[in-house]
Design an enzyme around this catalytic site. Structure first.
Site, short mmCIF file in Angstrom:
data_model
loop_
_atom_site.label_atom_id
_atom_site.label_comp_id
_atom_site.label_asym_id
_atom_site.label_seq_id
_atom_site.Cartn_x
_atom_site.Cartn_y
_atom_site.Cartn_z
N HIS A 1 -35.04 -26.62 -0.44
CA HIS A 1 -36.19 -27.51 -0.66
C HIS A 1 -35.68 -28.93 -0.73
O HIS A 1 -34.83 -29.25 -1.56
CB HIS A 1 -36.90 -27.15 -1.97
CG HIS A 1 -37.86 -26.01 -1.83
ND1 HIS A 1 -39.06 -25.95 -2.50
CD2 HIS A 1 -37.79 -24.90 -1.08
CE1 HIS A 1 -39.69 -24.83 -2.16
NE2 HIS A 1 -38.94 -24.17 -1.32
N TYR B 1 -44.98 -29.84 -10.19
CA TYR B 1 -45.00 -29.94 -11.66
C TYR B 1 -46.22 -30.80 -11.99
O TYR B 1 -46.25 -31.99 -11.66
CB TYR B 1 -43.74 -30.64 -12.16
CG TYR B 1 -42.47 -29.83 -12.02
CD1 TYR B 1 -42.00 -29.05 -13.07
CD2 TYR B 1 -41.73 -29.85 -10.84
CE1 TYR B 1 -40.82 -28.32 -12.96
CE2 TYR B 1 -40.55 -29.11 -10.71
CZ TYR B 1 -40.10 -28.35 -11.78
OH TYR B 1 -38.94 -27.61 -11.67
N PRO C 1 -37.66 -24.76 -19.62
CA PRO C 1 -37.53 -24.51 -18.18
C PRO C 1 -38.00 -25.66 -17.29
O PRO C 1 -37.87 -25.60 -16.07
CB PRO C 1 -38.41 -23.28 -17.96
CG PRO C 1 -39.40 -23.30 -19.07
CD PRO C 1 -38.69 -23.91 -20.24
N LYS D 1 -32.95 -26.01 -15.44
CA LYS D 1 -31.52 -26.20 -15.69
C LYS D 1 -30.81 -24.99 -16.29
O LYS D 1 -29.57 -24.98 -16.36
CB LYS D 1 -31.31 -27.42 -16.62
CG LYS D 1 -31.66 -28.74 -15.98
CD LYS D 1 -30.63 -29.15 -14.94
CE LYS D 1 -31.06 -30.26 -14.05
NZ LYS D 1 -31.15 -29.92 -12.63
N TYR E 1 -32.33 -33.82 -11.10
CA TYR E 1 -32.92 -32.55 -10.69
C TYR E 1 -31.98 -31.77 -9.78
O TYR E 1 -31.80 -30.56 -9.94
CB TYR E 1 -34.28 -32.78 -10.00
CG TYR E 1 -35.09 -31.52 -9.89
CD1 TYR E 1 -36.01 -31.17 -10.88
CD2 TYR E 1 -34.93 -30.64 -8.81
CE1 TYR E 1 -36.74 -29.99 -10.80
CE2 TYR E 1 -35.65 -29.46 -8.72
CZ TYR E 1 -36.55 -29.15 -9.73
OH TYR E 1 -37.28 -27.98 -9.64
C1 PHB Z 1 -39.58 -20.72 -11.25
O1 PHB Z 1 -39.76 -20.66 -10.02
O2 PHB Z 1 -39.65 -19.71 -11.96
C2 PHB Z 1 -39.28 -22.04 -11.86
C3 PHB Z 1 -39.05 -23.11 -11.02
C4 PHB Z 1 -38.79 -24.36 -11.57
C5 PHB Z 1 -38.76 -24.51 -12.95
C6 PHB Z 1 -38.96 -23.43 -13.78
C7 PHB Z 1 -39.22 -22.18 -13.24
O3 PHB Z 1 -38.54 -25.74 -13.46
#
Ligand code: PHB
Ligand code: APR
Length: 389
Positions: free
Chosen positions: A72, A200, A292, A296, A384
């Site tokens: 990505h 997000y 989450p 990380k 990130y």
């Molecule tokens: C997920 O795909 O489960 C996932 C992706 C990004 C995050 C947290 C969880 O920041």
């Protein structure tokens, strides 16, 4: 039994450390409390930093990831209908890899089996003895029999609820913690992802994350109060809440369907210091937890393994202890930076119960600033995709 490094915990930290050590000719034994089925049933995040991808390649476990993972080159942060694109590739020259942690774990088990590493499942009563001496050992029960494993070093890779951290005398360790007043309700569904990149979303209705595992498998989360239970959330209620948090056009086009997994996870930031006591070294969730929001968790475990594996190899093959002496400090420097980033992402994107009206304006202003400042976007992208090891 006797080995060079006794590894407590067969999650991603323990398995990757073992794999890296075995590749250098160092012997390990892994003691895991759960069954393999149980370990592989846990659904966790799915974003691998560029450095994590490199480590998995170095460990020789990257083949399936290269085939089935998806690079990505960016993600979105949204605020109601404002969509801020963070173009990792342009800003940092690196993408991230979307590939489930569960798959990483399965690949590591396969590689470890091929190496012939003893992985003892369903062990109980694990106790680490004499870690502050030159001859530690571990006792445990396996298949109803009491056993003893002598070793040169012990790696505590047994997660937040493990025994390793507790083995360090309370007076010799310190914990730093922030518990957030909300959790994430997550679902997995066999639907086309809402967007090709992760979103997000901050919104007047709270935080949501639109993620995925493949073109046909989506992973979504919404922010929920800690008092909520999974059974309070029908699929219909979940999809309604998710729609209310995402930008209007994305919500309108989103494919929905039955959930195939649904769970709630609380959010916490936690750091235990130091990561070493004598010949015991802590790795991954055994010594730190991140919320989450910045993806990380696994990535930090991998950087711990990066520092520790070479330190243990130097100590065991050359008698050079400088790496093990430096391990805690080196790992903590990076851990605290990831803590800061995860905390900042969490604060920037979530509604806090009882917050004043000023807080929501601060979130909006931060997202507006990001949309207009390449410098701000670069700072986010750099964190990130993962700070250097
Ligand atoms: C997920 O795909 O489960 C996932 C992706 C990004 C995050 C947290 C969880 O920041
Ligand atoms: N004895 C043996 N094994 C134990 C014990 C014990 N007393 N306690 C826990 N374990 C095992 C657990 O069953 C688990 O399989 O240790 C393992 C720890 O694995 P994780 O919790 O996955 O931790 P870690 O390997 O450090 O992985 C870090 O996984 O938890 C996520 O968000 C986290 O992504 C991060 C990554």
């Amino acid at each position: 039994m006797k080995t060079q490094v006794a590894i407590i915990g067969g999650g991603p930290s323990g398995l990757l450390l073992s794999q890296m050590l075995n590749k250098a000719g160092v012997e390990t034994v892994i003691l895991e409390r759960a069954t393999r089925f149980h370990v592989l049933a846990r659904i966790r995040a799915g974003v691998l930093e560029a450095g994590t991808v490199e480590m998995l390649r170095a460990a020789g476990v990257a083949d399936r990831m290269e085939q089935e993972g998806t690079p990505h080159s960016g993600c979105y942060l949204t605020d109601d209908d404002l969509m801020v694109h963070i173009n990792f590739q342009e800003l940092t020259g690196k993408p991230v890899m979307v590939y489930g942690q569960t798959e990483v774990t399965a690949d590591l088990f396969e590689a470890q089996d091929a190496m012939g590493t003893p992985i003892l499942h369903e062990v109980s009563d694990v106790v680490i003895h004499n870690a502050d001496s030159s001859a530690p050992h571990v006792t445990f029960t396996h298949k109803g029999t009491a056993k003893r494993l002598d070793c040169a070093y012990v790696a505590g890779c047994d997660g937040f609820h493990g025994v390793s951290r507790q083995t360090i005398p309370a007076a010799k360790r310190r914990a730093f913690e922030r518990v957030y007043p909300f959790g994430w309700l997550g679902i997995l569904s066999r639907t086309k992802p809402a967007h090709e990149e992760l979103i997000y979303a901050n919104s007047a209705n709270g935080f949501a994350l639109a993620s995925m595992r493949s073109d046909t498998l989506s992973r979504y989360y919404v922010q929920v109060p800690l008092t909520d239970r999974v059974q309070d959330w029908s699929d219909a209620r979940f999809w309604g809440k998710l729609r209310s948090c995402l930008p209007g056009d994305i919500a309108a086009d989103m494919e929905t369907g039955p959930s195939i997994e649904k769970s709630i996870a609380p959010l916490r930031s936690f750091v235990n210091e130091p990561l070493r006591w004598g010949r015991l070294f802590l790795v991954g969730d055994a010594t730190h937890i991140v919320p989450p929001t910045g993806a990380k968790g696994l990535n930090l475990a991998v950087s711990d393994v990066y520092y520790l594996h070479s330190a243990l190899i130097d100590a065991l093959t050359k008698g050079d202890e400088s790496g093990i002496d430096a391990y805690s400090e080196r790992a903590l420097t990076r851990i605290w930076k990831a803590m800061r980033f995860s905390w900042q992402m969490t604060t920037m994107l979530h509604q806090f119960e009882g917050e004043d009206s000023f807080a929501a304006q601060m979130r909006k202003a931060t997202l507006r600033h990001l949309s207009q400042s390449e410098t701000a976007r670069r700072e986010l992208a750099e964190n990130y995709i993962g700070l250097p090891f």
